[in-house]
Enzyme design. Structure first.
Site, PDB file in Angstrom:
ATOM      1  N   GLU A 252       0.823  -1.218   0.000  1.00  0.00           N
ATOM      2  CA  GLU A 252       0.000   0.000   0.000  1.00  0.00           C
ATOM      3  C   GLU A 252       0.857   1.267   0.000  1.00  0.00           C
ATOM      4  O   GLU A 252       1.324   1.708   1.052  1.00  0.00           O
ATOM      5  CB  GLU A 252      -0.931   0.013   1.230  1.00  0.00           C
ATOM      6  CG  GLU A 252      -1.796   1.267   1.294  1.00  0.00           C
ATOM      7  CD  GLU A 252      -2.672   1.354   2.535  1.00  0.00           C
ATOM      8  OE1 GLU A 252      -2.393   0.633   3.519  1.00  0.00           O
ATOM      9  OE2 GLU A 252      -3.625   2.145   2.517  1.00  0.00           O
TER      10      GLU A 252
ATOM     11  N   LYS B 291      -2.648  -2.257  -2.921  1.00  0.00           N
ATOM     12  CA  LYS B 291      -3.674  -1.408  -2.310  1.00  0.00           C
ATOM     13  C   LYS B 291      -3.329   0.026  -2.693  1.00  0.00           C
ATOM     14  O   LYS B 291      -2.326   0.585  -2.235  1.00  0.00           O
ATOM     15  CB  LYS B 291      -3.695  -1.592  -0.795  1.00  0.00           C
ATOM     16  CG  LYS B 291      -4.685  -0.657  -0.103  1.00  0.00           C
ATOM     17  CD  LYS B 291      -5.105  -1.189   1.259  1.00  0.00           C
ATOM     18  CE  LYS B 291      -6.000  -0.181   1.964  1.00  0.00           C
ATOM     19  NZ  LYS B 291      -6.675  -0.748   3.125  1.00  0.00           N
TER      20      LYS B 291
HETATM   21  P1  13P Z   1      -9.152   4.082   4.775  1.00  0.00           P
HETATM   22  O1  13P Z   1     -10.053   3.398   3.771  1.00  0.00           O
HETATM   23  O2  13P Z   1      -9.860   4.640   5.941  1.00  0.00           O
HETATM   24  O3  13P Z   1      -8.217   5.055   4.079  1.00  0.00           O
HETATM   25  O4  13P Z   1      -8.232   2.952   5.416  1.00  0.00           O
HETATM   26  C1  13P Z   1      -7.712   1.965   4.638  1.00  0.00           C
HETATM   27  C2  13P Z   1      -6.421   1.525   5.174  1.00  0.00           C
HETATM   28  O5  13P Z   1      -6.252   0.374   5.518  1.00  0.00           O
HETATM   29  C3  13P Z   1      -5.336   2.505   5.257  1.00  0.00           C
HETATM   30  O6  13P Z   1      -4.146   1.841   5.501  1.00  0.00           O
END
Ligand code: 13P
Length: 335
Positions: A177, A219
């Site tokens: 991510e 992600k």
């Molecule tokens: P949000 O969808 O609230 O941005 O959180 C997702 C997430 O796992 C951030 O690391």
């Protein structure tokens, strides 16, 4: 662990019409969410809240898995079933956040690097034994005057790739991510450029660290104007920009991409995902891994009456899962 098994897990995470619920807030982050609605941040309240989310009736119709926090994967339902086992028994894949959060990047004011590589192999080994089958690491890229720097992007990409390689060695699918943050007054073009260069650096680093992309999930953040930008973008503009950026920087062999919500409203997060899927076919399944956009409504309701609103809060979790599951197919209709 074979690549085939990792690939199978990765594909199950993005099965048609399904996505992930992120409930991996660290103790500090959940403290902020609880404070916003007046709930005391105790271990039992955190446990009870995560149980409410995970035990939402029929959640598995639209949810393939959930990302847990270290504390949560060690907790149990009120009936004494470990959350990871409860999830597996109910057809959902347990995931775990394994990074240790962001820290100031020395020498680069305003920028951060995610830490947590030391001792990670042993932690992953334990998480696998506790039932986790995928693991998330979040890097944060801020946009501002003269940032992000190339150094920040490279440092974060390197860490993401090191963690991803360790995950695969230990039998866990890495959910990589790199979040480009929405805060600021930058325009959508700036977000596009930063997102593209970040993704290119990430996939270079994954290649250099011998990470098998067929057993990896991305992600991603969407390509959006900054929250304080005067010129906001339409749903189709966001969907087109995000798709073009991903197509130019993400290899087609990846089994799937899930999005974070990042502070978008519930409806925006769903509408953007839906629009991208309507614009398909795309090289990969595009689904969701929302935290706030899955939970905010439920948390608010629950906080008003912990027992009286329990079922109503779960109903909103189910509604959000259904809306986002339909958006993952490009079949959502507003309202
Ligand atoms: P949000 O969808 O609230 O941005 O959180 C997702 C997430 O796992 C951030 O690391």
């Amino acid at each position: 662990m074979s690549i085939e098994q990792l690939a199978e897990t990765a594909l199950a995470m993005v099965a048609p019409g399904k996505g992930i619920i992120a409930i991996d807030e660290s103790t500090g982050t959940i403290a902020k969410r609880f404070a916003g609605v007046g709930i005391e941040n105790t271990e039992e309240n955190r446990r009870a809240y995560r149980e409410l989310l995970l035990s939402t009736p029929k959640l598995n119709e639209y949810i393939s898995g959930a990302i847990l926090f270290d504390e949560t994967i060690r907790q149990k339902t009120k009936d004494g079933v470990p959350f990871a086992k409860y999830m597996a028994d109910n057809g959902m894949i347990p995931g775990i956040k394994v990074d240790k959060g962001t820290h100031a990047l020395a020498g680069f004011p305003g920028e951060v690097v995610t830490e947590g590589l030391d001792g990670l192999r042993a932690r992953l080994e334990e998480y696998y034994k506790l039932g986790a089958r995928f693991a998330k690491w979040r890097a944060v890229i801020n946009i501002g005057d003269d940032i992000p720097s190339g150094t920040c992007i490279e440092a974060n990409a390197h860490a993401l790739a090191r963690y991803a390689a360790l995950c695969q060695e230990q039998g866990l699918v890495p959910m990589v991510e790199p979040e480009v943050i929405m805060d600021g007054n930058h325009d959508i073009e700036t977000c596009y450029e930063v997102s593209e260069v970040t993704l290119r650096a990430l996939f270079d680093a994954l290649y250099n660290q011998n990470v098998a992309l067929e057993g990896t999930i991305l992600k991603a953040s969407m390509v959006l104007p900054g929250k304080d930008c005067d010129e906001q973008a339409s749903v189709d503009e966001v969907a087109e920009a995000t798709l073009m950026c991903l197509k130019s920087a993400v290899p087609a062999i990846l089994p799937g991409i899930v999005f974070l919500s990042g502070g978008q409203s519930d409806d925006d997060a769903t509408a953007h995902l839906d629009a991208m899927n309507r614009m398909g076919p795309n090289p990969w399944p595009l689904s969701f891994s929302y935290g706030r956009a899955m939970q905010s409504a439920a948390l608010k309701l629950w906080s008003q009456d912990l027992t009286g609103n329990y079922a109503a809060a779960q109903a909103t979790v189910y509604e959000r899962a259904k809306a986002n599951g339909l958006a993952a197919l490009g079949q959502w209709t507003r309202g």
